[in-house]
Design an enzyme around this catalytic site. Structure first.
Site, PDB file in Angstrom:
ATOM      1  N   HIS A 253       0.853  -1.186   0.000  1.00  0.00           N
ATOM      2  CA  HIS A 253       0.000   0.000   0.000  1.00  0.00           C
ATOM      3  C   HIS A 253       0.888   1.234   0.000  1.00  0.00           C
ATOM      4  O   HIS A 253       1.939   1.229   0.641  1.00  0.00           O
ATOM      5  CB  HIS A 253      -0.899   0.003   1.248  1.00  0.00           C
ATOM      6  CG  HIS A 253      -2.040   0.952   1.128  1.00  0.00           C
ATOM      7  ND1 HIS A 253      -1.922   2.273   1.451  1.00  0.00           N
ATOM      8  CD2 HIS A 253      -3.305   0.767   0.684  1.00  0.00           C
ATOM      9  CE1 HIS A 253      -3.079   2.868   1.217  1.00  0.00           C
ATOM     10  NE2 HIS A 253      -3.937   1.970   0.754  1.00  0.00           N
TER      11      HIS A 253
ATOM     12  N   ASP B 179      -7.965  -5.449   0.082  1.00  0.00           N
ATOM     13  CA  ASP B 179      -8.458  -6.311  -0.991  1.00  0.00           C
ATOM     14  C   ASP B 179      -8.053  -7.777  -0.828  1.00  0.00           C
ATOM     15  O   ASP B 179      -8.508  -8.622  -1.591  1.00  0.00           O
ATOM     16  CB  ASP B 179      -7.940  -5.797  -2.343  1.00  0.00           C
ATOM     17  CG  ASP B 179      -8.520  -4.434  -2.668  1.00  0.00           C
ATOM     18  OD1 ASP B 179      -9.743  -4.284  -2.536  1.00  0.00           O
ATOM     19  OD2 ASP B 179      -7.767  -3.525  -3.041  1.00  0.00           O
TER      20      ASP B 179
HETATM   21  N1  CMC Z   1       4.185  -7.662  -4.771  1.00  0.00           N
HETATM   22  C1  CMC Z   1       5.519  -7.602  -4.949  1.00  0.00           C
HETATM   23  N2  CMC Z   1       6.253  -6.477  -4.800  1.00  0.00           N
HETATM   24  C2  CMC Z   1       5.599  -5.364  -4.449  1.00  0.00           C
HETATM   25  C3  CMC Z   1       4.214  -5.335  -4.246  1.00  0.00           C
HETATM   26  C4  CMC Z   1       3.493  -6.549  -4.410  1.00  0.00           C
HETATM   27  N3  CMC Z   1       2.174  -6.577  -4.234  1.00  0.00           N
HETATM   28  N4  CMC Z   1       3.823  -4.090  -3.906  1.00  0.00           N
HETATM   29  C5  CMC Z   1       4.931  -3.344  -3.906  1.00  0.00           C
HETATM   30  N5  CMC Z   1       6.018  -4.097  -4.233  1.00  0.00           N
HETATM   31  C6  CMC Z   1       7.422  -3.677  -4.258  1.00  0.00           C
HETATM   32  C7  CMC Z   1       7.732  -2.854  -5.512  1.00  0.00           C
HETATM   33  O1  CMC Z   1       8.168  -3.692  -6.561  1.00  0.00           O
HETATM   34  C8  CMC Z   1       8.801  -1.931  -5.009  1.00  0.00           C
HETATM   35  O2  CMC Z   1      10.005  -2.652  -4.911  1.00  0.00           O
HETATM   36  P1  CMC Z   1      11.436  -1.923  -5.161  1.00  0.00           P
HETATM   37  O3  CMC Z   1      11.561  -0.918  -4.056  1.00  0.00           O
HETATM   38  O4  CMC Z   1      12.432  -3.014  -5.108  1.00  0.00           O
HETATM   39  O5  CMC Z   1      11.350  -1.273  -6.519  1.00  0.00           O
HETATM   40  C9  CMC Z   1       8.375  -1.609  -3.572  1.00  0.00           C
HETATM   41  O6  CMC Z   1       7.600  -2.760  -3.161  1.00  0.00           O
HETATM   42  C10 CMC Z   1       7.487  -0.372  -3.438  1.00  0.00           C
HETATM   43  O7  CMC Z   1       6.380  -0.505  -4.331  1.00  0.00           O
HETATM   44  P2  CMC Z   1       5.790   0.655  -5.208  1.00  0.00           P
HETATM   45  O8  CMC Z   1       5.109   0.078  -6.396  1.00  0.00           O
HETATM   46  O9  CMC Z   1       6.837   1.695  -5.437  1.00  0.00           O
HETATM   47  O10 CMC Z   1       4.719   1.239  -4.181  1.00  0.00           O
HETATM   48  P3  CMC Z   1       3.472   2.126  -4.531  1.00  0.00           P
HETATM   49  O11 CMC Z   1       3.134   2.859  -3.297  1.00  0.00           O
HETATM   50  O12 CMC Z   1       3.720   2.936  -5.760  1.00  0.00           O
HETATM   51  O13 CMC Z   1       2.328   1.054  -4.891  1.00  0.00           O
HETATM   52  C11 CMC Z   1       0.564  -0.494  -4.671  1.00  0.00           C
HETATM   53  C12 CMC Z   1       1.355   0.635  -4.005  1.00  0.00           C
HETATM   54  C13 CMC Z   1      -0.668  -0.796  -3.822  1.00  0.00           C
HETATM   55  C14 CMC Z   1       0.073  -0.036  -6.051  1.00  0.00           C
HETATM   56  C15 CMC Z   1       1.448  -1.757  -4.795  1.00  0.00           C
HETATM   57  O14 CMC Z   1       1.837  -2.188  -3.518  1.00  0.00           O
HETATM   58  C16 CMC Z   1       0.771  -2.871  -5.574  1.00  0.00           C
HETATM   59  O15 CMC Z   1       0.833  -2.903  -6.806  1.00  0.00           O
HETATM   60  N6  CMC Z   1       0.114  -3.846  -4.858  1.00  0.00           N
HETATM   61  C17 CMC Z   1      -0.654  -4.894  -5.507  1.00  0.00           C
HETATM   62  C18 CMC Z   1      -2.001  -4.369  -5.955  1.00  0.00           C
HETATM   63  C19 CMC Z   1      -2.939  -4.153  -4.795  1.00  0.00           C
HETATM   64  O16 CMC Z   1      -3.092  -4.992  -3.924  1.00  0.00           O
HETATM   65  N7  CMC Z   1      -3.635  -2.991  -4.799  1.00  0.00           N
HETATM   66  C20 CMC Z   1      -4.619  -2.624  -3.775  1.00  0.00           C
HETATM   67  C21 CMC Z   1      -4.172  -1.454  -2.965  1.00  0.00           C
HETATM   68  S1  CMC Z   1      -5.135  -1.189  -1.469  1.00  0.00           S
HETATM   69  C22 CMC Z   1      -6.735  -0.837  -1.928  1.00  0.00           C
HETATM   70  C23 CMC Z   1      -6.940   0.236  -2.913  1.00  0.00           C
HETATM   71  O17 CMC Z   1      -6.181   1.166  -3.081  1.00  0.00           O
HETATM   72  O18 CMC Z   1      -7.960   0.156  -3.598  1.00  0.00           O
END
Ligand code: CMC
Length: 435
Positions: A309, A369
């Protein structure tokens, strides 16, 4: 409080600029950069709004490090345990919990808006039967602006409040009918004798040929899901509603934009993606570690859906509530065996991820989720309806933020800038001189 400032020094020119520091009632302070460009000619760069507060808001507070979420100061756990969705809607819109009379009056107002204009029924038949219900919902909600002309006086707070109620009331009907249309079963009209959650289940599952009564445990589970999804401050869809609304567009168009933004798998679409992932894991016959390694491999697009998140760097408090609810509810599901299996995979996946250094070091915990989809399945809600359920619950959050923004004299059209990386000025060549 005395004025608190920060000094920005341009190390190239040696120029110094004083910037005000703003203090909210809780949460991180912020540097006020609104006059930065006007006074210095320098822009702030923050793709993805990693460090940007886009507005002042009184509605929802979350502390990602502590795993804390409060609507108008009330912890989400207490609202989910003791409250109802109607109370939560009143609270988010008005700032205070209603007394018994206020709740009765509010519920009555909602109930009197549950029907859709009869012509909207015909609008549905323009969609393909196999359309994703989110596609139908984006279209139908946008189309409300062609039906409810008297609810567009966006500068009148009373009119905005009535529009908020109208949208909260009509969303379950729109959502259920999106399913009924795809499913080929007749549209069921709202029954105003039923509560909000029960009415939705009735419109989803009742048939003209037989009596239908919702299971009270499923009704309560849906209430909890609605409460936990009702608002989440400036997430992508809420920011989309604010951004669209900032051009003074009508509220139906702004909410439709929010629904579109919610649909993506990085946001509300994750609930559907989680269950698809759990099913893939089950059907693959491969060990969990295979999927964990795949999620860690940067060469692959795959992520563990329902994990991570932007703001929570601790367990998402909503996931905690839904995890418990999930255990409770699947025991009562008629398809319990399949759902137990998926829940079992989810629990094991959580356990291995929570011991893995990749997830620990990045503070990636299960989010809202991760468990909601299994609960939806147990209620008999089909997979492609999961994000529609999220949209239905979140509508109150969207309209509360839109209402707040429209009444905020600091609001102006949201118009970010860019750092241009394209070609610099060049002359237009006649066509026969081009390569
Ligand atoms: N699986 C594997 N690696 C992950 C994941 C994951 N679910 N989420 C984040 N990472 C890693 C990402 O690759 C990055 O690694 P590095 O620092 O080595 O490059 C690090 O963690 C930080 O991730 P980010 O993508 O820069 O973080 P963000 O804040 O931009 O993204 C997120 C947040 C929710 C989009 C992301 O965690 C994600 O894609 N999660 C899976 C989708 C999901 O469950 N979404 C629902 C979010 S909560 C409810 C809502 O918003 O509706």
């Amino acid at each position: 409080m005395s004025k608190h400032t920060a000094t920005l020094i341009d190390n190239e020119t040696g120029e110094q600029f004083e910037l005000d520091i703003l203090h909210p009632s809780q949460g991180p302070k912020a540097i006020d950069v609104t006059s930065l460009y006007r006074e210095t000619g320098i822009l702030a760069y923050d793709p993805g709004f990693m460090s940007t507060a886009s507005c002042w808001s009184d509605i929802t507070y979350l502390d990602g490090n502590k795993g804390l979420l409060e609507y108008r100061g009330y912890p989400i756990q207490e609202l989910a345990e003791q409250g109802s969705y109607m109370e939560t809607c009143y609270l988010l819109l008005n700032g205070e919990l209603p007394n018994a009379e206020q709740l009765h009056e509010f519920t009555d107002r909602v109930v009197h808006h549950t029907m859709l204009h009869e012509q909207i029924k015909r609008f549905y038949s323009g969609f393909r039967r196999d359309a994703h219900p989110m596609a139908t919902m984006v279209g139908v909600v946008g189309a409300l602006s062609a039906f409810y002309h008297e609810y567009m006086d966006i500068h009148d707070p009373e009119n905005r409040y009535e529009t908020a109620i109208l949208l909260i009331a009509k969303m379950p009907t729109i959502a259920a009918w999106s399913y009924r249309y795809a499913n080929g079963t007749p549209f069921v009209y709202p029954d105003n004798a039923l509560g909000y959650a029960e009415n939705f289940l009735h419109m989803m599952f009742a048939l003209p040929t037989e009596d239908y009564t919702s299971d009270p445990r499923m009704v309560r589970a849906l209430e909890v899901i609605l409460i936990t999804h009702a608002d989440h401050e400036q997430n992508a869809s809420t920011s989309t509603v604010r951004l669209a609304g900032s051009s003074e567009v009508n509220p139906f168009a702004a909410i439709s934009a929010g629904i579109a933004s919610l649909w993506g798998p990085a946001h509300g679409g994750a609930n559907e993606a989680v269950v698809r992932m759990l099913m893939d894991i089950r059907d693959s016959g491969k060990p969990l570690i295979h999927f964990l390694e795949k999620a860690k491999d940067k060469a692959q697009k795959f992520r563990l859906m329902g994990f991570g998140h932007r703001v929570y760097k601790n367990y998402d408090p909503r996931a905690k509530i839904l995890r418990e609810l999930c255990h409770d509810i699947i025991d009562k599901s008629p398809l319990a065996e399949e759902h137990h299996e998926l829940l079992d995979i989810a629990m094991k996946l959580e356990a291995v991820a929570m011991e893995d250094d990749y997830f620990i070091s990045r503070k990636l915990y299960p989010n809202v989720d991760f468990y909601s989809g299994i609960i939806f399945l147990s209620m008999g809600i089909p997979l492609n309806m999961f994000t529609v359920m999220f949209a239905m619950a979140r509508t109150v959050g969207w309209v509360a933020h839109w209402h707040e923004m429209m009444g905020d004299d600091k609001s102006r059209i949201a118009r970010p800038r860019q750092l241009y990386t394209g070609k610099t000025h060049r002359e237009y060549p006649p066509i026969d001189e081009r390569d």
